[in-house]
Design a protein around this motif. Structure first.
Motif, PDB file in Angstrom:
ATOM      1  N   SER A 108       0.833  -1.201   0.000  1.00 13.03           N
ATOM      2  CA  SER A 108       0.000   0.000   0.000  1.00 13.03           C
ATOM      3  C   SER A 108       0.868   1.252   0.000  1.00 13.03           C
ATOM      4  N   ILE A 109       0.275   2.374  -0.391  1.00  9.79           N
ATOM      5  CA  ILE A 109       1.019   3.634  -0.371  1.00  9.79           C
ATOM      6  C   ILE A 109       1.400   3.991   1.065  1.00  9.79           C
ATOM      7  N   GLU A 110       0.553   3.677   2.024  1.00  8.84           N
ATOM      8  CA  GLU A 110       0.889   3.939   3.424  1.00  8.84           C
ATOM      9  C   GLU A 110       2.170   3.198   3.824  1.00  8.84           C
ATOM     10  N   THR A 111       2.293   1.950   3.367  1.00 13.88           N
ATOM     11  CA  THR A 111       3.512   1.183   3.654  1.00 13.88           C
ATOM     12  C   THR A 111       4.707   1.775   2.928  1.00 13.88           C
ATOM     13  N   MET A 112       4.513   2.230   1.697  1.00 14.40           N
ATOM     14  CA  MET A 112       5.609   2.857   0.948  1.00 14.40           C
ATOM     15  C   MET A 112       6.154   4.072   1.708  1.00 14.40           C
ATOM     16  N   ILE A 113       5.254   4.878   2.258  1.00 13.95           N
ATOM     17  CA  ILE A 113       5.692   6.051   3.019  1.00 13.95           C
ATOM     18  C   ILE A 113       6.550   5.625   4.196  1.00 13.95           C
ATOM     19  N   ALA A 114       6.104   4.607   4.926  1.00 18.60           N
ATOM     20  CA  ALA A 114       6.869   4.123   6.072  1.00 18.60           C
ATOM     21  C   ALA A 114       8.223   3.572   5.631  1.00 18.60           C
ATOM     22  N   GLN A 115       8.277   2.879   4.503  1.00 19.93           N
ATOM     23  CA  GLN A 115       9.537   2.349   4.013  1.00 19.93           C
ATOM     24  C   GLN A 115      10.497   3.468   3.613  1.00 19.93           C
ATOM     25  N   CYS A 116       9.978   4.511   2.987  1.00 22.69           N
ATOM     26  CA  CYS A 116      10.831   5.644   2.621  1.00 22.69           C
ATOM     27  C   CYS A 116      11.348   6.366   3.856  1.00 22.69           C
ATOM     28  N   ARG A 117      10.499   6.515   4.858  1.00 27.36           N
ATOM     29  CA  ARG A 117      10.947   7.117   6.125  1.00 27.36           C
ATOM     30  C   ARG A 117      12.051   6.270   6.753  1.00 27.36           C
ATOM     31  N   ASP A 118      11.851   4.953   6.774  1.00 30.08           N
ATOM     32  CA  ASP A 118      12.865   4.071   7.359  1.00 30.08           C
ATOM     33  C   ASP A 118      14.163   4.128   6.561  1.00 30.08           C
ATOM     34  N   GLY A 119      14.051   4.240   5.236  1.00 30.41           N
ATOM     35  CA  GLY A 119      15.256   4.344   4.416  1.00 30.41           C
ATOM     36  C   GLY A 119      16.012   5.627   4.686  1.00 30.41           C
ATOM     37  N   LEU A 120      15.278   6.728   4.851  1.00 24.83           N
ATOM     38  CA  LEU A 120      15.929   8.002   5.169  1.00 24.83           C
ATOM     39  C   LEU A 120      16.601   7.925   6.530  1.00 24.83           C
ATOM     40  N   GLU A 121      15.941   7.301   7.489  1.00 22.60           N
ATOM     41  CA  GLU A 121      16.554   7.130   8.813  1.00 22.60           C
ATOM     42  C   GLU A 121      17.824   6.291   8.720  1.00 22.60           C
ATOM     43  N   ALA A 122      17.794   5.234   7.912  1.00 21.32           N
ATOM     44  CA  ALA A 122      18.952   4.347   7.791  1.00 21.32           C
ATOM     45  C   ALA A 122      20.150   5.069   7.181  1.00 21.32           C
ATOM     46  N   VAL A 123      19.909   5.847   6.131  1.00 21.93           N
ATOM     47  CA  VAL A 123      21.033   6.505   5.472  1.00 21.93           C
ATOM     48  C   VAL A 123      21.596   7.626   6.339  1.00 21.93           C
ATOM     49  N   THR A 124      20.748   8.320   7.089  1.00 23.18           N
ATOM     50  CA  THR A 124      21.280   9.375   7.955  1.00 23.18           C
ATOM     51  C   THR A 124      22.092   8.766   9.102  1.00 23.18           C
ATOM     52  N   ARG A 125      21.631   7.665   9.684  1.00 22.13           N
ATOM     53  CA  ARG A 125      22.415   7.001  10.740  1.00 22.13           C
ATOM     54  C   ARG A 125      23.764   6.538  10.199  1.00 22.13           C
ATOM     55  N   TRP A 126      23.753   5.941   9.023  1.00 20.62           N
ATOM     56  CA  TRP A 126      24.979   5.420   8.422  1.00 20.62           C
ATOM     57  C   TRP A 126      25.977   6.547   8.181  1.00 20.62           C
ATOM     58  N   LEU A 127      25.516   7.650   7.612  1.00 22.35           N
ATOM     59  CA  LEU A 127      26.424   8.752   7.300  1.00 22.35           C
ATOM     60  C   LEU A 127      26.934   9.439   8.556  1.00 22.35           C
ATOM     61  N   GLU A 128      26.113   9.529   9.569  1.00 27.82           N
ATOM     62  CA  GLU A 128      26.580  10.129  10.816  1.00 27.82           C
ATOM     63  C   GLU A 128      27.742   9.320  11.395  1.00 27.82           C
ATOM     64  N   GLU A 129      27.678   8.010  11.258  1.00 32.32           N
ATOM     65  CA  GLU A 129      28.764   7.170  11.752  1.00 32.32           C
ATOM     66  C   GLU A 129      30.017   7.294  10.882  1.00 32.32           C
ATOM     67  N   LEU A 130      29.834   7.550   9.588  1.00 31.08           N
ATOM     68  CA  LEU A 130      30.979   7.608   8.678  1.00 31.08           C
ATOM     69  C   LEU A 130      31.684   8.962   8.694  1.00 31.08           C
ATOM     70  N   GLY A 131      30.953  10.050   8.913  1.00 31.73           N
ATOM     71  CA  GLY A 131      31.612  11.347   8.844  1.00 31.73           C
ATOM     72  C   GLY A 131      30.705  12.537   8.979  1.00 31.73           C
ATOM     73  N   GLY A 132      29.392  12.303   9.062  1.00 31.40           N
ATOM     74  CA  GLY A 132      28.474  13.405   9.297  1.00 31.40           C
ATOM     75  C   GLY A 132      27.745  13.867   8.051  1.00 31.40           C
ATOM     76  N   ILE A 133      26.697  14.657   8.279  1.00 36.59           N
ATOM     77  CA  ILE A 133      25.831  15.150   7.214  1.00 36.59           C
ATOM     78  C   ILE A 133      25.764  16.668   7.281  1.00 36.59           C
ATOM     79  N   GLY A 134      25.880  17.285   6.118  1.00 40.38           N
ATOM     80  CA  GLY A 134      25.645  18.716   6.017  1.00 40.38           C
ATOM     81  C   GLY A 134      24.198  18.986   5.617  1.00 40.38           C
ATOM     82  N   HIS A 135      23.999  19.817   4.638  1.00 40.18           N
ATOM     83  CA  HIS A 135      22.669  20.177   4.144  1.00 40.18           C
ATOM     84  C   HIS A 135      21.983  18.939   3.567  1.00 40.18           C
ATOM     85  N   LEU A 136      20.764  18.649   4.025  1.00 46.54           N
ATOM     86  CA  LEU A 136      20.021  17.461   3.593  1.00 46.54           C
ATOM     87  C   LEU A 136      18.821  17.870   2.751  1.00 46.54           C
TER      88      LEU A 136
END
Length: 256
Positions: A108-136
């Motif tokens: 469902s589209i509702e599930t797609m939204i949750a998956q995209c949110r989880d993906g954004l959370e995953a990539v921000t956590r990963w980058l913070e561990e590698l070296g940080g994030i600037g403008h997102l």
């Protein structure tokens, strides 16, 4: 409108010059980049389509980050369709993530939204561990623009990290789609379509928006871009609309 007129009004391929050739070329460019500059593949949960490719520049972090959600009317393509975009950002020292999600009718589209949110959370956590994030910047094309808006409106902490939305040829009001061919795998009724529509939500809390629309986008997409820009600004939000000449719904991504 009649069903035939609505179908025509919401059919990007009818107004494009050669959408199949454009998609094939973009896919080839993305595959060539992956071969030259392999990304990190991250998965989010058990759905294999809920994954992303993260491209990092050669420079050390923190990096400005561009995360992009593909289109396909919530039922076609996958995250690799936007991998070709990474090259232009890598050249500017930016990190880029192409974000994927499950497709209708399986999801469902509702599930797609949750998956995209989880993906954004995953990539921000990963980058913070590698070296940080600037403008997102969170971006999306077509159906991906709707998903990006819904992620940015989410109450999850990651939504507060988004500095800007880049929305390309998007769908911001899903209610007209209920009576079109697009809805056959989606199964939306008017109430769900309205609840999923950024146009019918309070846009005042969204990050600043940059809206793009193509000269050869279908009339409905061009109207929706103008109407959403007006709704955001009327609510006190910040939104600019750019009308790009000599491009269609598919090759507009070449102009980013």
């Amino acid at each position: 409108m009649t069903r035939e007129a609505l179908d025509r009004d919401y059919s990007p391929s009818r107004y494009a010059r050669d959408f199949q050739a454009t998609l094939a070329r973009q896919a080839e460019e993305g595959a060539a980049l992956v071969a030259r500059h392999p990304p990190q593949r991250l998965t989010c949960g058990d759905d294999p389509e809920a994954c992303l490719d993260l491209f990092l520049p050669d420079a050390s972090g923190p990096w400005p980050l561009r995360v992009f959600i593909h289109g396909g009317y919530w039922q076609e393509l996958d995250h690799t369709a936007t991998n070709f975009l990474a090259e232009r950002y890598l050249a500017r020292g930016m990190a880029f993530a192409s974000l994927g999600y499950g497709l209708a009718p399986r999801v469902s589209i509702e599930t797609m939204i949750a998956q995209c949110r989880d993906g954004l959370e995953a990539v921000t956590r990963w980058l913070e561990e590698l070296g940080g994030i600037g403008h997102l910047v969170l971006g999306g094309h077509s159906a991906g623009a709707q998903l990006a808006c819904r992620v940015a409106a989410d109450a999850a902490p990651v939504a507060g990290r988004i500095d800007e939305l880049l929305l390309v040829s998007g769908v911001y009001d899903l209610t007209p789609l209920v009576d079109t061919y697009v809805n056959e795998p989606l199964g939306l009724d008017v109430a769900r379509a309205r609840a999923l529509s950024p146009m019918h939500d309070d846009p005042s809390g969204l990050p600043p928006l940059r809206l793009l629309v193509a000269e050869r986008d279908p009339p409905a997409f061009r109207r929706q871009a103008r109407d959403f820009r007006d709704a955001v600004t009327a609510a006190g939000g910040r939104a600019v609309l750019e009308d790009l000449a000599d491009c269609d719904h598919f090759d507009i991504l070449d102009h980013l």
